[in-house]
Write a protein that holds these residues in place. Structure first.
Motif, mmCIF file in Angstrom:
data_model
loop_
_atom_site.group_PDB
_atom_site.id
_atom_site.type_symbol
_atom_site.label_atom_id
_atom_site.label_comp_id
_atom_site.label_asym_id
_atom_site.label_seq_id
_atom_site.Cartn_x
_atom_site.Cartn_y
_atom_site.Cartn_z
ATOM 1 N N PRO A 132 0.840 -1.203 0.000
ATOM 2 C CA PRO A 132 0.000 0.000 0.000
ATOM 3 C C PRO A 132 0.876 1.254 0.000
ATOM 4 N N VAL A 133 0.435 2.250 -0.748
ATOM 5 C CA VAL A 133 1.222 3.484 -0.882
ATOM 6 C C VAL A 133 0.504 4.625 -0.178
ATOM 7 N N ILE A 134 1.279 5.461 0.522
ATOM 8 C CA ILE A 134 0.741 6.674 1.150
ATOM 9 C C ILE A 134 1.461 7.858 0.506
ATOM 10 N N ILE A 143 5.286 11.346 8.193
ATOM 11 C CA ILE A 143 4.496 10.121 7.976
ATOM 12 C C ILE A 143 5.379 8.897 8.235
ATOM 13 N N ALA A 171 6.000 8.514 11.943
ATOM 14 C CA ALA A 171 4.788 8.016 12.604
ATOM 15 C C ALA A 171 4.644 6.515 12.337
ATOM 16 N N TYR A 172 4.935 6.127 11.110
ATOM 17 C CA TYR A 172 4.861 4.704 10.726
ATOM 18 C C TYR A 172 5.805 3.870 11.599
ATOM 19 N N LYS A 173 7.044 4.351 11.725
ATOM 20 C CA LYS A 173 8.021 3.638 12.562
ATOM 21 C C LYS A 173 7.531 3.520 14.001
ATOM 22 N N SER A 174 7.014 4.661 14.511
ATOM 23 C CA SER A 174 6.593 4.700 15.905
ATOM 24 C C SER A 174 5.383 3.798 16.158
ATOM 25 N N LEU A 175 4.372 3.930 15.295
ATOM 26 C CA LEU A 175 3.142 3.155 15.516
ATOM 27 C C LEU A 175 3.394 1.655 15.316
ATOM 28 N N LYS A 222 6.346 0.186 15.961
ATOM 29 C CA LYS A 222 7.102 -0.213 17.154
ATOM 30 C C LYS A 222 6.153 -0.433 18.339
ATOM 31 N N ARG A 223 5.126 0.396 18.418
ATOM 32 C CA ARG A 223 4.189 0.310 19.540
ATOM 33 C C ARG A 223 3.051 -0.672 19.282
ATOM 34 N N LYS A 247 0.720 -0.639 17.046
ATOM 35 C CA LYS A 247 -0.577 -0.093 16.657
ATOM 36 C C LYS A 247 -0.904 -0.378 15.197
ATOM 37 N N ILE A 248 0.102 -0.650 14.382
ATOM 38 C CA ILE A 248 -0.123 -1.116 13.007
ATOM 39 C C ILE A 248 0.860 -2.237 12.730
ATOM 40 N N LYS A 304 1.386 -3.573 9.184
ATOM 41 C CA LYS A 304 1.607 -3.902 7.772
ATOM 42 C C LYS A 304 2.739 -3.068 7.172
ATOM 43 N N VAL A 308 4.210 -0.605 4.303
ATOM 44 C CA VAL A 308 3.711 0.413 3.366
ATOM 45 C C VAL A 308 4.889 1.063 2.644
#
Lengths: 310, 389
Positions: free
Chosen positions: A40-42, A81, A84-88, A90-91, A93-94, A96, A98
């Motif tokens: 998926p692309v953001i 972005i 945030a991806y790295k952080s979420l 690591k925690r 929360k996501i 997948k 991207v």
């Protein structure tokens, strides 16, 4: 290797049909790039033609997550972005994978967006930045940018009795990006979709920042027949005005070497922005342009041959 | 158990950030904000928080990366002051329209030119019209508590607007006081986590944020932003009550200090309110009936409530730590606006003080109170405290 038909028929995040100018190649460029991602692309999009024509509220042409903030900050927004991806992740929360992609025009990249781009590349954020380079501020009406070629007439540097248009050579954004020692940098053009697709794929797969400059002839402000967009893209490459090459971990590789380099007049001819160059008094401008192109091309080949890392 | 720690105001804010443990913190140094991001970076370096940080190359990119991370779904913070706020202003102005609940501590400092790194409010007063919630803090304790309140307020589903938490550069920012830091678990439970409805990393539900809106829709979108802003006052009190359970403090729109029976009142923001309270105490002890109004929630401005508490006071002086060139000073303009609806209005006097960090003393405030008590005031003529010559 994917065929052209496979690339262009792959379902991607940009809806078919568009509000771009007749003959604009941005749509096919975006499709080819998005087709190259298997995740998926953001997208973070700078202000410019692509942003304007795809998101006129309450409509959006994007079937993938997409953000626009201002003109010059797509690279910084993409850094946010990516972090945030790295952080979420690591925690927990996501979970997948991207790909994060930034689009900017040449004004939003070579000029006002340059600092944000350089900062993001230096910090090593894992995303690909794509500049669709139509060599000027086309969305606001053919003003000069640092990507505008020598000799072009623009509304802010027009040709006149005392001027032949832009007196400076364009900024070499690809080598500047490569000088950040990022894993992948490349220059592509809109007519060569397979080359563009392959480069986008390498960019997405790079472990760190990737930078891609794509020539996007602008029918409206270069002023040529809208049927000829891809022809002008091809002529830019066949004249060595816009070489197709890549810098992979510092190593230069020229992807296409024209067998018989065409004279630059063939690229200039028929474009309104260069019309004045064909007057006798401006003959020297075309001659100088040819000389500079040949010199740059020779330098690029030497870089490739030497194997020296950029 | 809460603990008392000797902390500077910037460190108190960093403590709030430690307890909030945001997903992302974006940092660019600018005096006098710098200690906030430095303290926080040390927490990251020591593993006290597991936040991801982005040490960017400018304030413009600081707010841009903050926006990117917030749009992606993260709880994200950055901090600024003065020129930094000015440089990021373009992006700061975009945030409320994007409806991203970013909280940003601002350590107030003068704007160039001439260059001056010391305290006044000209930085944030330049950003009062673009839609951020603004909360001013008198001291490190308030700055700490306001950060906790602001994060809940900004992220409330009926609001979704960014918030600035102000403190006075160097005065509060670097001055060390005993600050009560409340129990980690209680604070963590209070602030919770950000759970956005829509975010970029939710690739299953793609959304477009920041589109182009032409004359057919732009106005309507801005009107919706105003509607969200109108929810702030009510929810501010509700969240304040919740925070009170931990802190045992109250969170009104403004603090009224011995106002009720006052013959003259002063309105002043932030650290100077502390000096003014001491002055009120001294003058009250001498039998002079004076009082103070200290605005805390400055945007949205509580016009009606301010009018209610000031309406019976004969003379009100407003002390501004910034100018609005060619216009009434910013806080004065609000007080004048608030009182206009009254049939019988207090007399008003505008004072400007403390620009570029110029000190203000109790004796200065006492002099202003005495002027107000004398009734020799002019609502049209700006007066200056501490101006040479």
């Amino acid at each position: 290797m994917a065929t052209l038909q496979e690339i262009m028929s792959k379902p991607v995040g940009l809806a078919p049909g568009h509000r771009m100018c007749a003959g604009c190649g941005i749509g096919s460029m975006v499709r080819a790039i998005l087709a190259a991602s298997d995740k998926p692309v953001i997208i973070a999009n700078a202000t410019g033609c692509l942003e304007v024509v795809t998101t006129i509220y309450p409509y959006s042409a994007w079937k993938v997550p997409w953000v626009h903030v201002t003109f010059e900050n797509a690279a910084a927004v993409a850094s946010g972005i990516e972090t945030a991806y790295k952080s979420l992740r690591k925690r927990g929360k996501i979970d997948k994978d991207v790909n994060i992609l930034a689009f900017g025009g040449d004004g939003g990249t070579y000029d006002i967006g340059f600092q944000a781009l350089s900062g993001s590349l230096e910090r090593g954020h894992n995303f690909m930045y794509v500049v669709y380079d139509n060599e000027g501020y086309m969305n606001t009406g053919n003003q000069r940018s640092a990507a505008t070629p020598y000799g072009a007439s623009t509304t802010t540097v027009p040709a006149g009795s005392k001027s032949f248009g832009k007196p400076q050579w364009r900024k070499n954004i690809v080598e500047i990006a490569a000088a950040h020692r990022i894993p992948y940098t490349a220059q592509a053009a809109n007519h060569n979709i397979i080359d563009l697709y392959n480069k986008a794929k390498k960019g997405f797969e790079a472990d760190g920042p990737a930078f891609l400059a794509v020539l996007q002839p602008c029918t409206t402000n270069w002023r040529f027949d809208p049927a000829l967009t891809m022809s002008y893209s091809k002529l830019a490459v066949e004249t060595n005005f816009w070489p197709l090459y890549e810098v992979e971990n510092g190593k230069v590789h020229v992807n296409y070497k024209p067998k018989n380099r065409k004279p630059i007049e063939e690229f200039l001819n028929g474009q309104g922005r260069f019309k004045h160059l064909f007057k006798a008094k401006n003959k020297h401008v075309i001659e100088k342009m040819q000389m500079m192109i040949d010199k740059e091309w020779g330098r690029l080949l030497k870089l490739e041959e030497s194997g020296i890392e950029l | 158990m809460s603990t008392w720690k000797p902390l500077s105001g910037t460190q108190a804010v960093a403590e709030a950030m430690r307890q909030i443990n945001p997903d992302v913190v974006v940092a660019y140094p600018i005096t006098p904000q710098t200690p906030i991001v430095e303290f926080f970076a040390q927490y990251v370096a020591n593993g006290i928080v597991d936040t991801e940080t982005i040490p960017v190359e400018s304030e413009h990119s600081a707010m841009s990366a903050t926006v990117g991370a917030a749009a992606a779904g993260a709880r994200v913070m950055c901090a600024t002051a003065s020129q930094g706020l000015a440089l990021m202003w373009e992006v700061v102005a975009a945030v409320p329209g994007l409806r991203l609940p970013i909280v940003m501590p601002v350590v107030n400092r003068a704007l160039s030119a001439p260059i001056n790194i010391h305290c006044d409010h000209s930085d944030t007063m330049g950003a009062t019209t673009i839609g951020w919630i603004q909360i001013f803090s008198e001291n490190g304790q308030e700055a700490y508590e306001n950060m906790l309140l602001a994060i809940r307020l900004a992220e409330h589903p009926d609001i979704l607007l960014p918030a600035m938490v102000m403190q006075d550069g160097f005065i509060t920012g670097h001055g060390v006081e005993n600050v009560e830091i409340f129990d980690n678990d209680k604070v963590k439970a209070f602030v919770g986590e950000r759970n956005p409805d829509r975010y970029l990393l939710d690739t299953e539900h793609p959304y477009t944020i920041g589109p182009l809106a032409l004359p057919d829709y732009y106005f309507e979108i801005k009107r919706q932003q105003e509607e969200a802003t109108r929810h702030v006052k009510k929810i501010y009190l509700e969240i304040g009550k919740e925070l009170s359970k931990i802190t045992k403090k109250e969170y009104p729109y403004f603090e009224s200090y011995k106002l009720e029976d006052s013959d003259a009142a002063i309105v002043v923001l932030s650290s100077t309110a502390g000096t003014a309270k001491d002055t009120v105490d001294k003058m009250r002890a001498e039998g002079k009936k004076v009082g103070l109004l200290k605005p805390k929630l400055f945007r949205p401005f509580p016009y009606k409530e301010v009018r209610t508490v000031l309406k019976n006071i004969p003379v009100v002086g407003v002390l501004d730590r910034s100018m609005a060139f060619g216009a009434y000073a910013p806080v004065y303009a609000e007080i004048k606006n608030a009182l206009f609806e009254l049939e019988k209005r207090p007399k008003l006097q505008s004072y400007v003080f403390g620009l570029g960090g110029k000190d203000i003393f109790k004796s200065d405030i006492e002099k202003a109170f005495n002027e107000l008590l004398s009734g020799e005031v002019s609502s049209e003529k700006e007066r200056y405290i501490g101006l040479r010559g």
